[in-house]
Design a protein around this motif. Structure first.
Motif, PDB file in Angstrom:
ATOM      1  N   GLU A 187      -8.521   9.576   4.375  1.00 20.08           N
ATOM      2  CA  GLU A 187      -9.879  10.029   4.043  1.00 20.08           C
ATOM      3  C   GLU A 187     -10.286   9.614   2.636  1.00 20.08           C
ATOM      4  O   GLU A 187     -11.390   9.091   2.417  1.00 20.08           O
ATOM      5  CB  GLU A 187      -9.944  11.547   4.177  1.00 20.08           C
ATOM      6  CG  GLU A 187     -11.299  12.144   3.820  1.00 20.08           C
ATOM      7  CD  GLU A 187     -11.331  13.656   3.938  1.00 20.08           C
ATOM      8  OE1 GLU A 187     -12.337  14.256   3.489  1.00 20.08           O
ATOM      9  OE2 GLU A 187     -10.356  14.235   4.467  1.00 20.08           O
ATOM     10  N   MET A 188      -9.377   9.803   1.685  1.00 18.07           N
ATOM     11  CA  MET A 188      -9.727   9.567   0.294  1.00 18.07           C
ATOM     12  C   MET A 188      -9.963   8.085  -0.010  1.00 18.07           C
ATOM     13  O   MET A 188     -10.870   7.737  -0.776  1.00 18.07           O
ATOM     14  CB  MET A 188      -8.624  10.109  -0.613  1.00 18.07           C
ATOM     15  CG  MET A 188      -8.593  11.621  -0.712  1.00 18.07           C
ATOM     16  SD  MET A 188     -10.126  12.313  -1.409  1.00 18.07           S
ATOM     17  CE  MET A 188     -10.089  11.607  -3.053  1.00 18.07           C
ATOM     18  N   ILE A 189      -9.179   7.217   0.567  1.00 21.08           N
ATOM     19  CA  ILE A 189      -9.321   5.794   0.251  1.00 21.08           C
ATOM     20  C   ILE A 189     -10.641   5.248   0.781  1.00 21.08           C
ATOM     21  O   ILE A 189     -11.294   4.425   0.136  1.00 21.08           O
ATOM     22  CB  ILE A 189      -8.095   5.022   0.767  1.00 21.08           C
ATOM     23  CG1 ILE A 189      -6.894   5.362  -0.136  1.00 21.08           C
ATOM     24  CG2 ILE A 189      -8.333   3.515   0.781  1.00 21.08           C
ATOM     25  CD1 ILE A 189      -5.576   4.887   0.367  1.00 21.08           C
ATOM     26  N   VAL A 190     -11.069   5.712   1.949  1.00 22.21           N
ATOM     27  CA  VAL A 190     -12.389   5.336   2.445  1.00 22.21           C
ATOM     28  C   VAL A 190     -13.470   5.847   1.488  1.00 22.21           C
ATOM     29  O   VAL A 190     -14.438   5.142   1.185  1.00 22.21           O
ATOM     30  CB  VAL A 190     -12.609   5.884   3.870  1.00 22.21           C
ATOM     31  CG1 VAL A 190     -14.071   5.745   4.286  1.00 22.21           C
ATOM     32  CG2 VAL A 190     -11.718   5.153   4.870  1.00 22.21           C
ATOM     33  N   GLU A 246       0.314   3.426  -3.553  1.00 22.06           N
ATOM     34  CA  GLU A 246      -0.947   4.123  -3.777  1.00 22.06           C
ATOM     35  C   GLU A 246      -0.919   5.035  -5.002  1.00 22.06           C
ATOM     36  O   GLU A 246      -1.903   5.704  -5.294  1.00 22.06           O
ATOM     37  CB  GLU A 246      -1.338   4.881  -2.514  1.00 22.06           C
ATOM     38  CG  GLU A 246      -1.709   3.910  -1.397  1.00 22.06           C
ATOM     39  CD  GLU A 246      -1.863   4.561  -0.032  1.00 22.06           C
ATOM     40  OE1 GLU A 246      -1.819   5.800   0.049  1.00 22.06           O
ATOM     41  OE2 GLU A 246      -2.021   3.823   0.957  1.00 22.06           O
ATOM     42  N   MET A 247       0.208   5.035  -5.719  1.00 18.04           N
ATOM     43  CA  MET A 247       0.282   5.735  -6.999  1.00 18.04           C
ATOM     44  C   MET A 247       0.131   4.778  -8.175  1.00 18.04           C
ATOM     45  O   MET A 247       0.007   5.215  -9.324  1.00 18.04           O
ATOM     46  CB  MET A 247       1.642   6.442  -7.136  1.00 18.04           C
ATOM     47  CG  MET A 247       1.936   7.463  -6.077  1.00 18.04           C
ATOM     48  SD  MET A 247       3.602   8.130  -6.267  1.00 18.04           S
ATOM     49  CE  MET A 247       3.445   9.064  -7.785  1.00 18.04           C
ATOM     50  N   LYS A 264      -5.403   1.269  -8.078  1.00  8.45           N
ATOM     51  CA  LYS A 264      -6.726   1.638  -8.607  1.00  8.45           C
ATOM     52  C   LYS A 264      -7.567   0.385  -8.810  1.00  8.45           C
ATOM     53  O   LYS A 264      -8.776   0.378  -8.509  1.00  8.45           O
ATOM     54  CB  LYS A 264      -6.577   2.399  -9.915  1.00  8.45           C
ATOM     55  CG  LYS A 264      -7.919   2.807 -10.516  1.00  8.45           C
ATOM     56  CD  LYS A 264      -7.749   3.484 -11.870  1.00  8.45           C
ATOM     57  CE  LYS A 264      -9.114   3.828 -12.470  1.00  8.45           C
ATOM     58  NZ  LYS A 264      -8.992   4.437 -13.815  1.00  8.45           N
ATOM     59  N   ASP A 265      -6.956  -0.697  -9.314  1.00  6.81           N
ATOM     60  CA  ASP A 265      -7.698  -1.954  -9.512  1.00  6.81           C
ATOM     61  C   ASP A 265      -8.205  -2.495  -8.177  1.00  6.81           C
ATOM     62  O   ASP A 265      -9.344  -2.995  -8.082  1.00  6.81           O
ATOM     63  CB  ASP A 265      -6.809  -2.987 -10.191  1.00  6.81           C
ATOM     64  CG  ASP A 265      -6.423  -2.596 -11.613  1.00  6.81           C
ATOM     65  OD1 ASP A 265      -7.112  -1.743 -12.198  1.00  6.81           O
ATOM     66  OD2 ASP A 265      -5.414  -3.134 -12.113  1.00  6.81           O
ATOM     67  N   ASP A 291       0.803  -1.212   0.000  1.00 12.11           N
ATOM     68  CA  ASP A 291       0.000   0.000   0.000  1.00 12.11           C
ATOM     69  C   ASP A 291       0.843   1.273   0.000  1.00 12.11           C
ATOM     70  O   ASP A 291       0.487   2.252  -0.642  1.00 12.11           O
ATOM     71  CB  ASP A 291      -0.955   0.011   1.203  1.00 12.11           C
ATOM     72  CG  ASP A 291      -0.216  -0.056   2.523  1.00 12.11           C
ATOM     73  OD1 ASP A 291       0.571  -0.999   2.701  1.00 12.11           O
ATOM     74  OD2 ASP A 291      -0.431   0.812   3.382  1.00 12.11           O
ATOM     75  N   LYS A 292       1.973   1.279   0.697  1.00 12.83           N
ATOM     76  CA  LYS A 292       2.776   2.510   0.794  1.00 12.83           C
ATOM     77  C   LYS A 292       4.129   2.263   0.138  1.00 12.83           C
ATOM     78  O   LYS A 292       4.212   1.956  -1.031  1.00 12.83           O
ATOM     79  CB  LYS A 292       2.872   2.952   2.241  1.00 12.83           C
ATOM     80  CG  LYS A 292       1.524   3.347   2.844  1.00 12.83           C
ATOM     81  CD  LYS A 292       1.671   3.768   4.294  1.00 12.83           C
ATOM     82  CE  LYS A 292       0.300   4.003   4.917  1.00 12.83           C
ATOM     83  NZ  LYS A 292       0.416   4.268   6.374  1.00 12.83           N
ATOM     84  N   PHE A 293       5.210   2.409   0.905  1.00 18.99           N
ATOM     85  CA  PHE A 293       6.543   2.242   0.334  1.00 18.99           C
ATOM     86  C   PHE A 293       6.925   0.763   0.257  1.00 18.99           C
ATOM     87  O   PHE A 293       6.706   0.004   1.195  1.00 18.99           O
ATOM     88  CB  PHE A 293       7.580   2.979   1.188  1.00 18.99           C
ATOM     89  CG  PHE A 293       7.413   4.470   1.204  1.00 18.99           C
ATOM     90  CD1 PHE A 293       7.819   5.244   0.128  1.00 18.99           C
ATOM     91  CD2 PHE A 293       6.843   5.103   2.302  1.00 18.99           C
ATOM     92  CE1 PHE A 293       7.665   6.620   0.143  1.00 18.99           C
ATOM     93  CE2 PHE A 293       6.687   6.481   2.330  1.00 18.99           C
ATOM     94  CZ  PHE A 293       7.093   7.245   1.242  1.00 18.99           C
ATOM     95  N   TYR A 294       7.491   0.384  -0.859  1.00 19.88           N
ATOM     96  CA  TYR A 294       8.040  -0.960  -1.005  1.00 19.88           C
ATOM     97  C   TYR A 294       9.169  -0.877  -2.027  1.00 19.88           C
ATOM     98  O   TYR A 294       9.415   0.188  -2.631  1.00 19.88           O
ATOM     99  CB  TYR A 294       6.971  -1.966  -1.438  1.00 19.88           C
ATOM    100  CG  TYR A 294       6.351  -1.732  -2.794  1.00 19.88           C
ATOM    101  CD1 TYR A 294       6.799  -2.427  -3.918  1.00 19.88           C
ATOM    102  CD2 TYR A 294       5.297  -0.839  -2.959  1.00 19.88           C
ATOM    103  CE1 TYR A 294       6.228  -2.228  -5.172  1.00 19.88           C
ATOM    104  CE2 TYR A 294       4.723  -0.628  -4.207  1.00 19.88           C
ATOM    105  CZ  TYR A 294       5.183  -1.321  -5.306  1.00 19.88           C
ATOM    106  OH  TYR A 294       4.614  -1.115  -6.535  1.00 19.88           O
TER     107      TYR A 294
END
Length: 542
Positions: free
Chosen positions: A498-501, A267-268, A273-274, A254-257
């Motif tokens: 907030e946005m992902i919810v 998340e970029m 998005k899928d 979800d974040k850094f990997y």
């Protein structure tokens, strides 16, 4: 094994940690076989007469004690070393405890030793050394900690993990001593519901959807009402770097990997998005709990106990074991089992699942500049990394909390079936520290003996089947990097939470995902990626 890394990210916004492992003391890999509890001929005078020790009193311990001095392991330590420890316990929740820590450091009203996650400290452990809060331990360990020194020589990977980029050891660490201890969380399903709807345990996202639809429509709890909740996706786990709940099915985190040594931000990615598109469809179709955004532990427990919940993410002990105990009499045939981490294609190995680091950063003890006899405190802390200390902190007192059976430590009924109705972990907390953590190597047997049911043991194997090559190690940042990253990620985390919810619940159209990515860039995500890349490159060179 405790809590999600998402909280850490909000405090210091460090990258995802990954990893996991554990070093068995009394199983296949005893940490200090043959090492002495202290240097040969060491007398009690080699240990401090007294010192102060700041540490959180965990919830399991707080049930039956007000202070760690009441713990049997620490009582025994006082007999062995002659040291009186003045434990100082902060109070309140994690936010309040962090505030008390910050005030303690800022005021320079320091105890002799502090147990915390030093990655949660502003600007990290290297700055804590350089600003005079804690001391560098390399030379003291070399001269006064034979057990720990030996352990590090036998485990150079751990020696690398516990150092800053400058090579400084800043704390005595909590180490998970076996791979089986690093995985304890994943997807869980009602096996009796699966049987009622005539389906097999799902492995792919498409199979999950088929099962969830059946749970919604076929009355698996048998009460004649359409009150089943097919899947409880918790908002707090969607952006949780450590738990990796569901997102690994799309081959990202979800974040850094990192992928092939290059830092990415999940998340970029188009795969994110899928993921959101699928979760949004499931939510609209009634496959995800309507309380998705607000569910907490109590609500989750209530829905499960009410025989309404089909699939959730949970723990081998705290979910499968807990609810099997709770429901087996009230719901005939009740059975919970672990599911594999899902994939998109049948037969693929999941890219990621929950995996906890060998060295998680938590429960590490640093010696502050206030200590008048740091070499004696080092000796005291070193005891736990020897064989006798290993047994004491993992199993407690022989004849009381454990017995040796065919040479293997086995908990007594004082722990397994406590006469005062304490849970397994609450009973452990009276005699040892293995249920929570501290400066020692956790033994795999202290973990496995919590597993009463075969489904719990099975879960460890099922959830372990993941590649887990994307996750980042615990990396140290420079003071400037830490300050800049925190500033960037505080804004991003507030915005993304907030946005992902909104995306999942449909309040924000999925078609607006490109605008979401552009906003991340305006917040500075590309600079954050560069910071993480620099830290990862330095870590890789250690």
């Amino acid at each position: 094994m405790k809590k999600a890394y998402g909280k850490k990210a909000k405090i210091i916004t460090l990258s995802t940690v990954l990893m996991a492992t554990v070093m068995a003391g009394c199983s296949s890999e005893k940490p200090q076989e043959g090492a002495t509890a202290a240097p040969s001929g060491t007398s009690a005078s080699a240990y401090p007469k007294a010192f102060s020790y700041w540490a959180e009193l965990d919830g399991d311990s707080a049930i039956s004690m007000k202070n760690f001095n009441e713990n049997a392991a620490y009582k025994e330590m006082e007999k062995i070393t002659g040291t009186k420890v003045d434990f100082k316990h902060p109070t309140g929740g994690s936010t309040q405890i962090q505030e008390q820590f910050n005030l303690m450091v800022a005021s320079r009203n320091l105890p002799d030793a502090v147990q915390t996650n030093w990655f949660n400290v502003a600007r990290g452990p290297q700055s804590a050394i350089e600003d005079g809060t804690i001391i560098r331990l390399n030379d003291l360990i070399d001269k006064h900690a034979p057990n720990f020194k030996k352990y590090l020589s036998e485990h150079p990977d751990i020696a690398s993990m516990i150092k800053t980029d400058k090579g400084d050891i800043y704390a005595f660490p909590f180490i998970r001593g076996d791979d089986k201890i690093k995985v304890y969380y994943g997807p869980v399903i009602r096996k009796d519901w699966l049987d009622k709807v005539g389906l097999e345990a799902p492995t792919t996202i498409d199979e999950w959807e088929k099962v969830l639809i059946a749970f919604r429509d076929k009355d698996p709890n048998g009460n004649g009402k359409k009150d089943e909740i097919p899947f409880l996706l918790e908002a707090s786990t969607v952006r949780n770097d450590l738990l990796n709940a569901m997102i690994g099915a799309w081959g990202i985190l979800d974040k850094f990997y990192q992928k092939d040594g290059k830092i990415q931000y999940g998340e970029m990615q188009p795969e994110f998005k899928d993921f959101l598109t699928t979760m949004n469809r499931w939510y609209k179709d009634g496959l995800i709990d309507k309380d998705f955004a607000a569910v907490d532990g109590k609500l989750k427990d209530a829905k499960t106990s009410n025989n309404q919940l089909g699939v959730l993410y949970g723990y081998s002990s705290g979910t499968i074991g807990k609810f099997t105990d709770l429901m087996k009499d009230s719901v005939p045939g009740f059975k919970m089992i672990a599911l594999p981490n899902p994939t998109l294609k049948k037969g693929d190995t999941p890219a990621a699942g929950m995996i906890s680091p060998t060295y998680p950063g938590e429960h590490s003890v640093a010696i502050t500049t206030a200590a008048k006899e740091p070499e004696k405190i080092v000796k005291w802390l070193d005891y736990a990394y020897g064989q006798e200390g290993h047994m004491l902190f993992n199993f407690g007192i022989k004849g009381q909390s454990y017995e040796l059976v065919n040479g293997k430590p086995v908990y007594t009924d004082t722990i397994k079936a406590n006469p005062n109705k304490l849970t397994f972990k609450q009973a452990q907390s009276q005699f040892m520290r293995s249920q929570y953590g501290g400066p020692f190597v956790q033994d795999v047997e202290s973990f496995l003996q919590q597993m009463k049911y075969p489904e719990q043991l099975d879960s460890l194997d099922i959830w372990s089947k993941a590649k887990n090559q994307l996750q980042l190690p615990l990396m140290t940042l420079t003071a400037d990097e830490s300050k800049k990253l925190a500033s960037i990620m505080n804004d991003i985390n507030t915005f993304s939470d907030e946005m992902i919810v909104k995306f999942i619940m449909g309040a924000e159209p999925i078609d607006n995902f490109p605008q979401y990515v552009e906003k991340l860039k305006k917040f500075g995500i590309e600079d954050a990626i560069k910071i993480q890349q620099s830290a990862f490159d330095r870590y890789s060179k250690r």
